[in-house]
Write a protein that holds these residues in place. Structure first.
Motif, PDB file in Angstrom:
ATOM      1  N   LEU A 173       0.853  -0.978   0.005  1.00 14.19           N
ATOM      2  CA  LEU A 173      -0.050  -0.008  -0.032  1.00 14.19           C
ATOM      3  C   LEU A 173       0.730   1.294  -0.047  1.00 14.19           C
ATOM      4  O   LEU A 173       0.175   2.366  -0.128  1.00 14.19           O
TER       5      LEU A 173
ATOM      6  N   SER B  28      -6.503   2.541   5.129  1.00 13.65           N
ATOM      7  CA  SER B  28      -7.100   1.847   3.988  1.00 13.65           C
ATOM      8  C   SER B  28      -8.470   1.458   4.216  1.00 13.65           C
ATOM      9  O   SER B  28      -8.822   1.104   5.576  1.00 13.65           O
TER      10      SER B  28
ATOM     11  N   TYR C 284     -12.014  -1.090   3.072  1.00 11.68           N
ATOM     12  CA  TYR C 284     -12.289  -2.568   2.311  1.00 11.68           C
ATOM     13  C   TYR C 284     -13.589  -2.468   2.635  1.00 11.68           C
ATOM     14  O   TYR C 284     -14.402  -2.132   3.684  1.00 11.68           O
TER      15      TYR C 284
ATOM     16  N   ARG D 136     -10.398  -3.641  -1.968  1.00 13.31           N
ATOM     17  CA  ARG D 136     -10.040  -2.471  -1.485  1.00 13.31           C
ATOM     18  C   ARG D 136     -10.512  -1.105  -2.183  1.00 13.31           C
ATOM     19  O   ARG D 136     -10.875  -1.014  -3.368  1.00 13.31           O
TER      20      ARG D 136
ATOM     21  N   TYR E 255     -10.432   2.309  -0.866  1.00 16.57           N
ATOM     22  CA  TYR E 255      -9.889   3.775  -0.555  1.00 16.57           C
ATOM     23  C   TYR E 255      -8.518   3.686   0.076  1.00 16.57           C
ATOM     24  O   TYR E 255      -8.530   2.860   1.010  1.00 16.57           O
ATOM     25  N   VAL E 256      -7.731   4.518  -0.174  1.00 16.19           N
ATOM     26  CA  VAL E 256      -6.337   4.546   0.514  1.00 16.19           C
ATOM     27  C   VAL E 256      -5.855   5.916   0.722  1.00 16.19           C
ATOM     28  O   VAL E 256      -6.106   6.732  -0.295  1.00 16.19           O
TER      29      VAL E 256
END
Length: 250
Positions: free
Chosen positions: A145, A188, A190, A199, A201-202
């Protein structure tokens, strides 16, 4: 306290009305950005990450704990650290009391770090937190990530002039600069649907500010954040204010 413009109540009311219009526009813009976050394409997580938890080894899907959404705060606490990152610790102070409210909305929130689990749990006890904290040290979870860096990637930074605040934060975590900056913070998100983890958003850096509640409050005080020109970062763990620490200026 610096000098500042002084006016009448009428002048304040007029200026406040103008500012309020801008604040409302920002609120509408934030709502739009939140909608766009939710519309990002979901990416299936195909790697079989494994985590050490208080209840044994678990998969990423197991960490949802029966809910359909998962938020993971990537807490900077690397294997050589003696204590968690000071800034991440301040964020955890905000995260911890929100866990119960997020559960009510079908969201599990946990922290993940690369240090051994016993270190994490001992530090959690010191800080008085109760959120679930897992060790990802045996996997590439943080690395994949972008929250873990190699020595080659760090070389240009390490060979340059190291900011005093970075040296301070490293010392407060009980490690050297290289050991400290190998880790990175992040959040992050999920979704778990039909047995598949996606996944969604980060974010990192200033994208983490919603979890730094004190900055939103400081932004509404007369002097604001007031950090410009400071050689030593003011932030401390909540049990260190008023106490001398190794990196406190004398």
């Amino acid at each position: 306290m610096p000098e500042h413009k002084v006016g009448t109540q009428e002048e304040f009311d007029a200026a406040r009305a103008e500012l309020l219009a801008e604040e409302k526009e920002l609120t509408r813009r934030n709502d739009e950005l939140a909608r766009k976050r939710r519309e990002l394409p979901w990416v299936p997580v195909e790697k079989d990450y494994r985590f050490e938890t208080e209840d044994g080894t678990k998969s990423l899907a197991d960490l949802f704990d029966g809910r359909s959404q998962l938020l993971v705060y990537h807490f900077m606490f690397g294997p050589p650290y003696d204590a968690g990152c000071t800034v991440c610790s301040s964020i955890a102070d905000t995260l911890d009391p929100n866990v119960v409210h997020l559960k009510a909305r079908d969201v599990t929130l946990i922290c993940s770090s690369r240090a051994p689990l016993d270190k994490l749990l001992a530090y959690r006890a010191r800080m008085g937190w109760s959120f679930d904290w897992v060790s990802s040290g045996g996997s590439d979870f943080h690395r994949d990530l972008g929250f873990q860096y190699t020595e080659d990637e760090l070389r240009p930074f390490l060979e340059g002039e190291i900011p005093s605040t970075v040296r301070q934060m490293a010392e407060l975590s009980g490690t050297d600069v290289r050991g400290y900056v190998t880790e990175g913070p992040g959040l992050s998100a999920y979704a778990l649907s039909d047995g598949t983890v996606y996944r969604t958003y980060v974010t990192t850096a200033r994208g983490l500010e919603p979890a730094m509640a004190y900055y939103g409050l400081l932004d509404r005080t007369p002097m604001g954040r007031h950090e410009e020109g400071e050689q030593m970062f003011w932030l401390r763990r909540h049990d260190e204010y008023g106490a001398k620490t190794a990196a406190t200026p004398r």
